[in-house]
Design a protein around this motif. Structure first.
Motif, PDB file in Angstrom:
ATOM      1  N   ASP A  75      32.687  37.662  43.234  1.00 47.60           N
ATOM      2  CA  ASP A  75      32.864  38.740  42.255  1.00 47.60           C
ATOM      3  C   ASP A  75      33.980  38.460  41.255  1.00 47.60           C
ATOM      4  O   ASP A  75      34.433  39.382  40.560  1.00 47.60           O
ATOM      5  CB  ASP A  75      33.158  40.064  42.971  1.00 47.60           C
ATOM      6  N   ILE A  76      34.399  37.216  41.149  1.00 48.69           N
ATOM      7  CA  ILE A  76      35.535  36.900  40.285  1.00 48.69           C
ATOM      8  C   ILE A  76      35.253  37.254  38.825  1.00 48.69           C
ATOM      9  O   ILE A  76      36.171  37.546  38.059  1.00 48.69           O
ATOM     10  CB  ILE A  76      35.927  35.406  40.412  1.00 48.69           C
ATOM     11  N   GLY A  77      33.987  37.284  38.433  1.00 47.97           N
ATOM     12  CA  GLY A  77      33.624  37.635  37.067  1.00 47.97           C
ATOM     13  C   GLY A  77      33.936  39.068  36.699  1.00 47.97           C
ATOM     14  O   GLY A  77      33.953  39.422  35.503  1.00 47.97           O
ATOM     15  N   LYS A  78      34.238  39.902  37.680  1.00 47.11           N
ATOM     16  CA  LYS A  78      34.536  41.304  37.393  1.00 47.11           C
ATOM     17  C   LYS A  78      35.876  41.484  36.686  1.00 47.11           C
ATOM     18  O   LYS A  78      36.156  42.575  36.183  1.00 47.11           O
ATOM     19  CB  LYS A  78      34.494  42.128  38.680  1.00 47.11           C
ATOM     20  N   ILE A  79      36.686  40.428  36.640  1.00 48.06           N
ATOM     21  CA  ILE A  79      37.934  40.541  35.875  1.00 48.06           C
ATOM     22  C   ILE A  79      37.638  40.686  34.381  1.00 48.06           C
ATOM     23  O   ILE A  79      38.508  41.104  33.617  1.00 48.06           O
ATOM     24  CB  ILE A  79      38.862  39.333  36.109  1.00 48.06           C
ATOM     25  N   PHE A  80      36.414  40.375  33.978  1.00 42.76           N
ATOM     26  CA  PHE A  80      36.033  40.485  32.569  1.00 42.76           C
ATOM     27  C   PHE A  80      35.262  41.763  32.256  1.00 42.76           C
ATOM     28  O   PHE A  80      34.875  41.990  31.113  1.00 42.76           O
ATOM     29  CB  PHE A  80      35.176  39.276  32.165  1.00 42.76           C
ATOM     30  N   ILE A  81      35.023  42.587  33.277  1.00 43.84           N
ATOM     31  CA  ILE A  81      34.284  43.832  33.073  1.00 43.84           C
ATOM     32  C   ILE A  81      35.267  44.941  32.703  1.00 43.84           C
ATOM     33  O   ILE A  81      36.289  45.120  33.375  1.00 43.84           O
ATOM     34  CB  ILE A  81      33.515  44.232  34.352  1.00 43.84           C
ATOM     35  N   PRO A  82      34.999  45.696  31.635  1.00 43.64           N
ATOM     36  CA  PRO A  82      35.900  46.790  31.244  1.00 43.64           C
ATOM     37  C   PRO A  82      36.146  47.753  32.401  1.00 43.64           C
ATOM     38  O   PRO A  82      35.202  48.136  33.102  1.00 43.64           O
ATOM     39  CB  PRO A  82      35.141  47.471  30.101  1.00 43.64           C
ATOM     40  N   LYS A  83      37.389  48.119  32.590  1.00 37.78           N
ATOM     41  CA  LYS A  83      37.754  48.974  33.727  1.00 37.78           C
ATOM     42  C   LYS A  83      37.060  50.331  33.667  1.00 37.78           C
ATOM     43  O   LYS A  83      36.738  50.920  34.697  1.00 37.78           O
ATOM     44  CB  LYS A  83      39.280  49.164  33.764  1.00 37.78           C
ATOM     45  N   GLU A  84      36.820  50.846  32.449  1.00 32.53           N
ATOM     46  CA  GLU A  84      36.174  52.152  32.350  1.00 32.53           C
ATOM     47  C   GLU A  84      34.734  52.111  32.844  1.00 32.53           C
ATOM     48  O   GLU A  84      34.167  53.143  33.225  1.00 32.53           O
ATOM     49  CB  GLU A  84      36.221  52.673  30.908  1.00 32.53           C
ATOM     50  N   VAL A  85      34.142  50.930  32.840  1.00 31.18           N
ATOM     51  CA  VAL A  85      32.793  50.761  33.386  1.00 31.18           C
ATOM     52  C   VAL A  85      32.860  50.453  34.872  1.00 31.18           C
ATOM     53  O   VAL A  85      32.145  51.039  35.682  1.00 31.18           O
ATOM     54  CB  VAL A  85      32.035  49.632  32.641  1.00 31.18           C
ATOM     55  N   LEU A  86      33.752  49.557  35.239  1.00 29.91           N
ATOM     56  CA  LEU A  86      33.863  49.119  36.634  1.00 29.91           C
ATOM     57  C   LEU A  86      34.237  50.267  37.561  1.00 29.91           C
ATOM     58  O   LEU A  86      33.766  50.345  38.693  1.00 29.91           O
ATOM     59  CB  LEU A  86      34.914  48.009  36.730  1.00 29.91           C
ATOM     60  N   PHE A  87      35.079  51.187  37.076  1.00 31.00           N
ATOM     61  CA  PHE A  87      35.557  52.277  37.923  1.00 31.00           C
ATOM     62  C   PHE A  87      34.999  53.638  37.521  1.00 31.00           C
ATOM     63  O   PHE A  87      35.568  54.676  37.867  1.00 31.00           O
ATOM     64  CB  PHE A  87      37.087  52.329  37.886  1.00 31.00           C
ATOM     65  N   LYS A  88      33.907  53.649  36.837  1.00 28.42           N
ATOM     66  CA  LYS A  88      33.337  54.920  36.390  1.00 28.42           C
ATOM     67  C   LYS A  88      32.908  55.768  37.576  1.00 28.42           C
ATOM     68  O   LYS A  88      32.277  55.286  38.520  1.00 28.42           O
ATOM     69  CB  LYS A  88      32.133  54.670  35.477  1.00 28.42           C
ATOM     70  N   ASP A  89      33.257  57.049  37.531  1.00 25.98           N
ATOM     71  CA  ASP A  89      32.776  57.995  38.529  1.00 25.98           C
ATOM     72  C   ASP A  89      31.383  58.450  38.136  1.00 25.98           C
ATOM     73  O   ASP A  89      31.138  58.795  36.988  1.00 25.98           O
ATOM     74  CB  ASP A  89      33.703  59.217  38.609  1.00 25.98           C
ATOM     75  N   GLY A  90      30.485  58.454  39.086  1.00 22.54           N
ATOM     76  CA  GLY A  90      29.132  58.905  38.787  1.00 22.54           C
ATOM     77  C   GLY A  90      28.214  57.755  38.417  1.00 22.54           C
ATOM     78  O   GLY A  90      28.585  56.581  38.419  1.00 22.54           O
ATOM     79  N   ARG A  91      27.010  58.115  38.098  1.00 21.87           N
ATOM     80  CA  ARG A  91      25.953  57.154  37.828  1.00 21.87           C
ATOM     81  C   ARG A  91      26.193  56.400  36.518  1.00 21.87           C
ATOM     82  O   ARG A  91      26.581  56.984  35.509  1.00 21.87           O
ATOM     83  CB  ARG A  91      24.606  57.892  37.752  1.00 21.87           C
TER      84      ARG A  91
END
Length: 220
Positions: A75-91
């Motif tokens: 999952d090392i590629g998740k360092i490039f995923i915007p935090k607002e998407v990675l930690f979004k509450d809900g669907r």
């Protein structure tokens, strides 16, 4: 086996203690510090479970070490995923889900740019691929998915389900395994074409790896 009333720590270090991760791997493991706490913990869990599954599959030590390192970095590629998407509450929206899916390619590209990480790039790229071709990012199927990635996929799904639902007992873990069994079964569309194509025999996940996961849980 631990009874249903007992506290259950599935992620015992006993599996990994069999294999002394060499100092040369410290560089790779240090990368996990770039991940958020939850993703780092997930990566460590998946590596541990992957190692234990390999034990029950009687994999050679060299392969177990390799698969374990791939799992640490899956999952090392998740360092490039915007935090607002990675930690979004809900669907997630469809657009957000497409962003999340890119972590596989991001992780692969990161590994391929570094000679020390290149050997483990396939774990990042293939861990969401399914044997029936329904996975991502490329929709490859069957033997086109590296064996290590097939094992990591089982460990990844297991840990994601357990942590999402905060499972702490064997009763709830059994529910998780039932979900994995359903993933292993061909879908209705595949069954309909079973007489026409060999791919009708593919489920989503590796059956031997799933059976090994059962044995790990039972022995705990």
């Amino acid at each position: 086996m631990v009874n249903s009333e007992s506290s259950f720590d599935f992620y015992s270090p006993s599996g990994l203690s069999t294999y002394s991760l060499s100092k040369t791997m410290g560089y790779q493991l240090k990368l996990l510090d770039n991940l958020d706490h939850l993703t780092k913990r997930h990566s460590e869990n998946v590596a541990n479970v992957t190692s234990r599954i390999c034990d029950y599959l009687n994999c050679k030590k060299e392969f177990t070490l390799y698969a374990t390192m791939c799992a640490y970095l899956h999952d090392i590629g998740k360092i490039f995923i915007p935090k607002e998407v990675l930690f979004k509450d809900g669907r997630l929206t469809n657009e957000e889900y497409e962003i999340i899916k890119k972590h596989t390619v991001y992780g692969y590209n990161l590994c391929m740019k570094d000679p020390k990480l290149q050997p483990f790039a396939e774990g990042a790229l293939y861990h969401h691929e399914c044997l029936d071709g329904s996975g991502y990012p490329s929709g490859v199927k069957g033997k086109d998915i590296p064996y290590a990635a097939q094992i990591i996929h089982v460990a990844d799904v297991y840990d994601a389900l357990v942590n999402k639902r905060h499972y702490t007992t064997h009763v709830n873990i059994s529910d998780t395994l039932k979900k994995l069994i359903n993933e292993n079964e061909p879908n209705k569309e595949t069954i309909a074409f079973d007489f026409l194509a060999e791919t009708g025999n593919y489920g989503k996940i590796n059956k031997k790896a799933l059976n090994a996961l059962f044995k790990v849980v039972i022995d705990d």
